[in-house]
Motif scaffolding. Structure first.
Motif, PDB file in Angstrom:
ATOM      1  N   ALA A 181     -31.250  -3.175 -42.594  1.00 32.07           N
ATOM      2  CA  ALA A 181     -32.155  -4.287 -42.891  1.00 32.07           C
ATOM      3  C   ALA A 181     -31.500  -5.310 -43.795  1.00 32.07           C
ATOM      4  O   ALA A 181     -31.928  -6.461 -43.858  1.00 32.07           O
ATOM      5  CB  ALA A 181     -33.433  -3.747 -43.547  1.00 32.07           C
ATOM      6  N   GLY A 182     -30.458  -4.905 -44.491  1.00 29.41           N
ATOM      7  CA  GLY A 182     -29.804  -5.796 -45.444  1.00 29.41           C
ATOM      8  C   GLY A 182     -28.509  -6.388 -44.914  1.00 29.41           C
ATOM      9  O   GLY A 182     -28.514  -7.159 -43.952  1.00 29.41           O
ATOM     10  N   GLN A 183     -27.390  -5.990 -45.533  1.00 33.96           N
ATOM     11  CA  GLN A 183     -26.111  -6.636 -45.242  1.00 33.96           C
ATOM     12  C   GLN A 183     -25.576  -6.350 -43.834  1.00 33.96           C
ATOM     13  O   GLN A 183     -24.679  -7.031 -43.360  1.00 33.96           O
ATOM     14  CB  GLN A 183     -25.054  -6.201 -46.256  1.00 33.96           C
ATOM     15  N   HIS A 184     -26.128  -5.340 -43.156  1.00 33.32           N
ATOM     16  CA  HIS A 184     -25.685  -5.036 -41.788  1.00 33.32           C
ATOM     17  C   HIS A 184     -26.723  -5.476 -40.759  1.00 33.32           C
ATOM     18  O   HIS A 184     -26.743  -4.971 -39.638  1.00 33.32           O
ATOM     19  CB  HIS A 184     -25.436  -3.528 -41.640  1.00 33.32           C
ATOM     20  N   ALA A 185     -27.597  -6.401 -41.149  1.00 40.68           N
ATOM     21  CA  ALA A 185     -28.717  -6.782 -40.293  1.00 40.68           C
ATOM     22  C   ALA A 185     -28.262  -7.336 -38.952  1.00 40.68           C
ATOM     23  O   ALA A 185     -28.913  -7.117 -37.926  1.00 40.68           O
ATOM     24  CB  ALA A 185     -29.595  -7.798 -41.021  1.00 40.68           C
ATOM     25  N   ASP A 186     -27.204  -8.080 -38.922  1.00 40.15           N
ATOM     26  CA  ASP A 186     -26.751  -8.727 -37.681  1.00 40.15           C
ATOM     27  C   ASP A 186     -25.703  -7.902 -36.927  1.00 40.15           C
ATOM     28  O   ASP A 186     -25.108  -8.383 -35.960  1.00 40.15           O
ATOM     29  CB  ASP A 186     -26.167 -10.107 -37.989  1.00 40.15           C
ATOM     30  N   HIS A 187     -25.424  -6.697 -37.382  1.00 38.50           N
ATOM     31  CA  HIS A 187     -24.378  -5.869 -36.751  1.00 38.50           C
ATOM     32  C   HIS A 187     -24.986  -4.920 -35.745  1.00 38.50           C
ATOM     33  O   HIS A 187     -26.098  -4.422 -35.930  1.00 38.50           O
ATOM     34  CB  HIS A 187     -23.618  -5.068 -37.811  1.00 38.50           C
ATOM     35  N   SER A 188     -24.242  -4.639 -34.684  1.00 39.55           N
ATOM     36  CA  SER A 188     -24.702  -3.660 -33.705  1.00 39.55           C
ATOM     37  C   SER A 188     -24.506  -2.256 -34.264  1.00 39.55           C
ATOM     38  O   SER A 188     -23.539  -1.980 -34.978  1.00 39.55           O
ATOM     39  CB  SER A 188     -23.916  -3.800 -32.392  1.00 39.55           C
ATOM     40  N   THR A 189     -25.427  -1.367 -33.938  1.00 41.73           N
ATOM     41  CA  THR A 189     -25.365  -0.007 -34.473  1.00 41.73           C
ATOM     42  C   THR A 189     -25.593   1.010 -33.371  1.00 41.73           C
ATOM     43  O   THR A 189     -26.111   0.695 -32.293  1.00 41.73           O
ATOM     44  CB  THR A 189     -26.421   0.206 -35.576  1.00 41.73           C
ATOM     45  N   LEU A 190     -25.194   2.247 -33.657  1.00 43.07           N
ATOM     46  CA  LEU A 190     -25.407   3.388 -32.766  1.00 43.07           C
ATOM     47  C   LEU A 190     -25.978   4.527 -33.581  1.00 43.07           C
ATOM     48  O   LEU A 190     -25.745   4.606 -34.792  1.00 43.07           O
ATOM     49  CB  LEU A 190     -24.069   3.856 -32.146  1.00 43.07           C
ATOM     50  N   PRO A 191     -26.663   5.449 -32.908  1.00 44.44           N
ATOM     51  CA  PRO A 191     -27.037   6.668 -33.636  1.00 44.44           C
ATOM     52  C   PRO A 191     -25.766   7.355 -34.144  1.00 44.44           C
ATOM     53  O   PRO A 191     -24.749   7.427 -33.435  1.00 44.44           O
ATOM     54  CB  PRO A 191     -27.766   7.504 -32.580  1.00 44.44           C
ATOM     55  N   LEU A 192     -25.828   7.851 -35.354  1.00 45.99           N
ATOM     56  CA  LEU A 192     -24.646   8.430 -35.983  1.00 45.99           C
ATOM     57  C   LEU A 192     -24.100   9.594 -35.159  1.00 45.99           C
ATOM     58  O   LEU A 192     -22.874   9.722 -34.990  1.00 45.99           O
ATOM     59  CB  LEU A 192     -24.995   8.916 -37.402  1.00 45.99           C
ATOM     60  N   ALA A 193     -24.977  10.418 -34.615  1.00 46.53           N
ATOM     61  CA  ALA A 193     -24.516  11.574 -33.834  1.00 46.53           C
ATOM     62  C   ALA A 193     -23.740  11.125 -32.602  1.00 46.53           C
ATOM     63  O   ALA A 193     -22.715  11.717 -32.227  1.00 46.53           O
ATOM     64  CB  ALA A 193     -25.694  12.445 -33.435  1.00 46.53           C
ATOM     65  N   GLN A 194     -24.234  10.038 -31.947  1.00 49.43           N
ATOM     66  CA  GLN A 194     -23.544   9.522 -30.764  1.00 49.43           C
ATOM     67  C   GLN A 194     -22.174   8.972 -31.137  1.00 49.43           C
ATOM     68  O   GLN A 194     -21.181   9.198 -30.437  1.00 49.43           O
ATOM     69  CB  GLN A 194     -24.406   8.438 -30.107  1.00 49.43           C
ATOM     70  N   ALA A 195     -22.133   8.260 -32.272  1.00 49.05           N
ATOM     71  CA  ALA A 195     -20.848   7.690 -32.714  1.00 49.05           C
ATOM     72  C   ALA A 195     -19.847   8.796 -33.051  1.00 49.05           C
ATOM     73  O   ALA A 195     -18.655   8.720 -32.716  1.00 49.05           O
ATOM     74  CB  ALA A 195     -21.066   6.782 -33.923  1.00 49.05           C
ATOM     75  N   VAL A 196     -20.350   9.851 -33.727  1.00 49.21           N
ATOM     76  CA  VAL A 196     -19.457  10.963 -34.078  1.00 49.21           C
ATOM     77  C   VAL A 196     -18.910  11.616 -32.819  1.00 49.21           C
ATOM     78  O   VAL A 196     -17.726  11.958 -32.735  1.00 49.21           O
ATOM     79  CB  VAL A 196     -20.206  11.981 -34.964  1.00 49.21           C
ATOM     80  N   GLU A 197     -19.764  11.801 -31.809  1.00 49.11           N
ATOM     81  CA  GLU A 197     -19.316  12.432 -30.568  1.00 49.11           C
ATOM     82  C   GLU A 197     -18.266  11.574 -29.863  1.00 49.11           C
ATOM     83  O   GLU A 197     -17.276  12.074 -29.331  1.00 49.11           O
ATOM     84  CB  GLU A 197     -20.514  12.677 -29.647  1.00 49.11           C
ATOM     85  N   GLN A 198     -18.526  10.236 -29.859  1.00 54.97           N
ATOM     86  CA  GLN A 198     -17.538   9.342 -29.255  1.00 54.97           C
ATOM     87  C   GLN A 198     -16.201   9.436 -29.988  1.00 54.97           C
ATOM     88  O   GLN A 198     -15.135   9.497 -29.367  1.00 54.97           O
ATOM     89  CB  GLN A 198     -18.051   7.897 -29.273  1.00 54.97           C
ATOM     90  N   HIS A 199     -16.250   9.456 -31.327  1.00 54.11           N
ATOM     91  CA  HIS A 199     -15.018   9.573 -32.105  1.00 54.11           C
ATOM     92  C   HIS A 199     -14.335  10.925 -31.862  1.00 54.11           C
ATOM     93  O   HIS A 199     -13.104  11.027 -31.824  1.00 54.11           O
ATOM     94  CB  HIS A 199     -15.324   9.402 -33.601  1.00 54.11           C
ATOM     95  N   ARG A 200     -15.163  11.952 -31.696  1.00 55.17           N
ATOM     96  CA  ARG A 200     -14.609  13.282 -31.447  1.00 55.17           C
ATOM     97  C   ARG A 200     -13.800  13.287 -30.137  1.00 55.17           C
ATOM     98  O   ARG A 200     -12.690  13.820 -30.060  1.00 55.17           O
ATOM     99  CB  ARG A 200     -15.739  14.313 -31.387  1.00 55.17           C
ATOM    100  N   VAL A 201     -14.425  12.665 -29.089  1.00 52.30           N
ATOM    101  CA  VAL A 201     -13.745  12.607 -27.785  1.00 52.30           C
ATOM    102  C   VAL A 201     -12.450  11.810 -27.887  1.00 52.30           C
ATOM    103  O   VAL A 201     -11.397  12.208 -27.364  1.00 52.30           O
ATOM    104  CB  VAL A 201     -14.684  11.996 -26.729  1.00 52.30           C
TER     105      VAL A 201
END
Length: 673
Positions: A54-74
């Motif tokens: 809601a603050g400084q990352h308001a205009d940034h695209s985001t992903l669920p953390l679990a999905q991002a971790v899995e992508q990084h894992r792969v």
């Protein structure tokens, strides 16, 4: 608190994560106390909480953390897998480097040994020359002193005769006895008259000159520049080949490839002496090996001719490793009209093979001191015409010498560092006159018959002939140490062909077996190669070392009635016998001066009974052994000693001919078989 900037500004701060106590799998936001991070900011590459979004990352695209971790894992797993695929390559490269380092160390040790050996031989040569000079001094002094002493004895004897006769006469004259005077006149009067007229050696019959002429300045300068350590920084992975002959050529017409050596950084190497080999081949084997020409500026030319049409491979190796793009695809056509108008396909195919390599670096050549040249500087002059039929030498000491031919020079019947010797069944003696770049031919009686050879590095020319043999068909086969090939000439000296180019490092001795195959002793590479006269390599064996199947500067070869090959192993002070497959059958000899010992054996021959005759270079003698290597006898050379004998052969009339290299002549001795 450390912070990370956003994509828009590196000065913006972002969240650093830390785990809650006892909750290793849950991350809290350090920016917002107690807030759990459940999202992942893709542009900032960090985990964030809902207040961050809601603050400084308001205009940034985001992903669920679990999905991002899995992508990084792969992604990480893929990168680990990709990185691990390099490990075999790294292991192979490490082994290759270890092999090269081991060979480099071995080369260093070998060259160090060669340097010690070479300078030890120089010391020995100087000591021998010193002994010869001292002996000549004593002989010359003795002769002069003998003449002068004999003259002095004559004068003393004359003086005594005159004095005694005069004293006797003067005593009679002073005694006042007439009878004594008459008696003296009768006894010594006539003798006094003879003494007064007697010729005495009053003028010196010798002089006192004994000078030493020692032209050592040139020798000092030569020693100051003696020896060079040769190397390059060229590596196969950066070295390139170019030219039309790289991709296509015409049947029967010469083609060429230019090889440019480069160092690890791709920089041009500007000196020669790199070890390069090249050949045109099919899966069935080599069809052309051609000739490598060193331009001495870091570039080399591979000159070759292919005798049949088809598609082949062209391999170019530097230090036994394929250069960039090797092996290349080579198209050989029957006429220029069949040549491809564009080389796009071949170039692309060759480019696709860039970086291929094959095998580790193999054992390379080690330097043999002097390359087999053992020139001595004490000349022996032969009286009379050098081209007349020699007369039997009259020896003050009886030995087996029949005659000798030669002195130092460049004319017919003169030699400068003669090396190999051969004898033909037609009654000829052939001498490889190394430093005169020719072969001279004589009859069994020593009459000069022919001489041929032109100095140079092109086919048909001789640069440093060291070995010579006669093929059963009459052809003359010559080992050329500096040109690194073997030349074949007709019986009248017309050039026919060459073999071994690109395979030989420094051929010295040469022989022909009962099948007509050519046996070449590669002195520099410490190996023996057997070729068909057509040039096809049949067998190769040997490497540098002191093992039973290894050599250290091998020199000459002979073949016995069982078609077994006899090799003189110079620095290992031994003689070795092999079958045609290179299996060791017999070894004999050790370093020393006793019966059956050697100090660097050189020439070798075999008689009809299988006895082995060996020239013992360092001991300046010729020894005879039976077929099992047991010492039998010497050839008596005592009256006119040898000085560094080299090649040796049996003439068709049963005599031994040897190249007396240090005395710049060849000698023929009686030999009772």
């Amino acid at each position: 608190m450390a912070q990370q900037g956003s994509p828009d500004s590196s000065s913006e701060e972002c969240t650093v994560l830390e785990a809650l106590p006892n909750r290793a799998a849950t991350l809290i936001c350090s920016e917002h106390a107690g807030k759990v991070t459940e999202l992942y900011c893709t542009p900032c590459l960090t985990a964030v909480c809902d207040e961050c979004v809601a603050g400084q990352h308001a205009d940034h695209s985001t992903l669920p953390l679990a999905q991002a971790v899995e992508q990084h894992r792969v992604i990480l797993q893929e990168r680990v897998t990709a990185a691990k695929t390099r490990l075999p390559q790294v292991t192979e490269a490490q082994q290759s480097l270890r092999d090269i380092m081991q060979q480099l160390s071995s080369q260093r040790n070998s060259i160090e040994e060669d340097i010690h050996t070479a300078f030890s031989e120089l010391h020995k040569t100087l000591d021998v020359r010193k002994s010869v000079l001292l002996m000549e001094l004593e002989v010359t002094y003795g002769l002069k002193q003998k003449v002068l002493q004999s003259q002095l004895d004559s004068l003393l004897q004359g003086e005594e005769g005159i004095s005694s006769s005069c004293n006797m006469t003067e005593a009679a004259l002073g005694g006042g006895n007439d009878a004594a005077v008459l008696q003296a006149h009768r006894d010594v009067g006539e003798r006094l008259s003879e003494l007064a007229c007697k010729g005495l050696p009053l003028q010196p019959e010798e002089n006192d000159q004994l000078d030493l002429l020692m032209e050592s300045e040139g020798l000092r300068k030569s020693i100051h520049n003696l020896g060079t350590i040769v190397t390059t920084n060229a590596v196969a992975s950066q070295t390139e080949a170019s030219g039309d002959g790289l991709e296509h050529c015409i049947v029967g017409q010469p083609a060429s490839v230019t090889i440019t050596t480069r160092d690890k950084s791709g920089g041009l190497c500007k000196s020669g002496n790199a070890i390069i080999s090249a050949e045109v081949f099919t899966p069935e084997g080599s069809i052309a090996d051609g000739e490598i020409v060193d331009n001495k500026n870091g570039t080399y030319e591979f000159l070759y001719t292919v005798r049949k049409q088809g598609d082949f491979s062209l391999a170019v190796r530097l230090y036994d490793q394929h250069i960039k793009g090797s092996p290349f695809r080579l198209n050989v056509n029957s006429s220029p009209d069949d040549s491809p108008t564009t080389t796009t396909t071949t170039s692309a195919a060759n480019a696709a093979s860039t970086g291929s390599s094959e095998g580790g670096a193999k054992r390379r050549s080690a330097k043999s001191p002097g390359g087999g040249s053992r020139s001595r500087q004490r000349g022996v002059r032969r009286t009379g015409s050098m081209f007349s039929t020699p007369k039997k030498k009259v020896n003050p000491i009886e030995d087996d010498l029949i005659f000798k031919i030669g002195s130092k020079g460049r004319n017919k019947g003169e030699f400068t560092n003669l090396q190999g010797v051969a004898a033909s069944s037609t009654g000829k003696i052939l001498i490889a006159d190394s430093n005169n770049q020719c072969v001279q031919i004589f009859s069994n009686q020593g009459e000069f018959q022919n001489r041929f050879g032109v100095r140079g590095r092109s086919p048909g020319q001789l640069q440093r002939p060291t070995g010579v043999a006669v093929h059963p068909n009459g052809d003359i086969i010559i080992a050329d140490y500096d040109n690194k090939w073997v030349s074949i000439f007709s019986s009248d000296g017309k050039y026919k062909a060459k073999l071994g180019s690109g395979r030989l490092m420094g051929p010295k001795g040469i022989s022909v077996d009962q099948n007509g195959h050519v046996i070449v002793v590669d002195n520099k590479a410490c190996s023996v190669l057997i070729f068909q006269p057509s040039g096809k390599l049949i067998t190769k064996f040997g490497s540098r070392g002191n093992g039973d199947k290894q050599f250290a500067g091998p020199h000459f070869a002979a073949v016995n009635n069982n078609n077994e090959i006899i090799i003189t192993d110079f620095h290992n002070h031994s003689v070795k016998v092999f079958n045609t497959e290179g299996e060791l059958l017999l070894k004999f000899g050790s370093n020393g001066e006793g019966n059956g010992q050697f100090n660097a054996p050189t020439g070798v021959a075999v008689d009809i009974n299988g006895n082995i005759i060996v020239a013992d270079w360092g001991n300046s003698r010729i020894q005879v052994f039976d077929g099992n290597g047991s010492f039998l006898s010497y050839i008596n050379t005592s009256a006119d000693p040898l000085y560094g004998p080299q090649g040796l052969a049996l003439t068709s009339d049963g005599h031994v001919v040897v190249a007396d290299s240090g005395n710049h002549c060849f000698k023929v001795y009686r030999y009772l078989q």
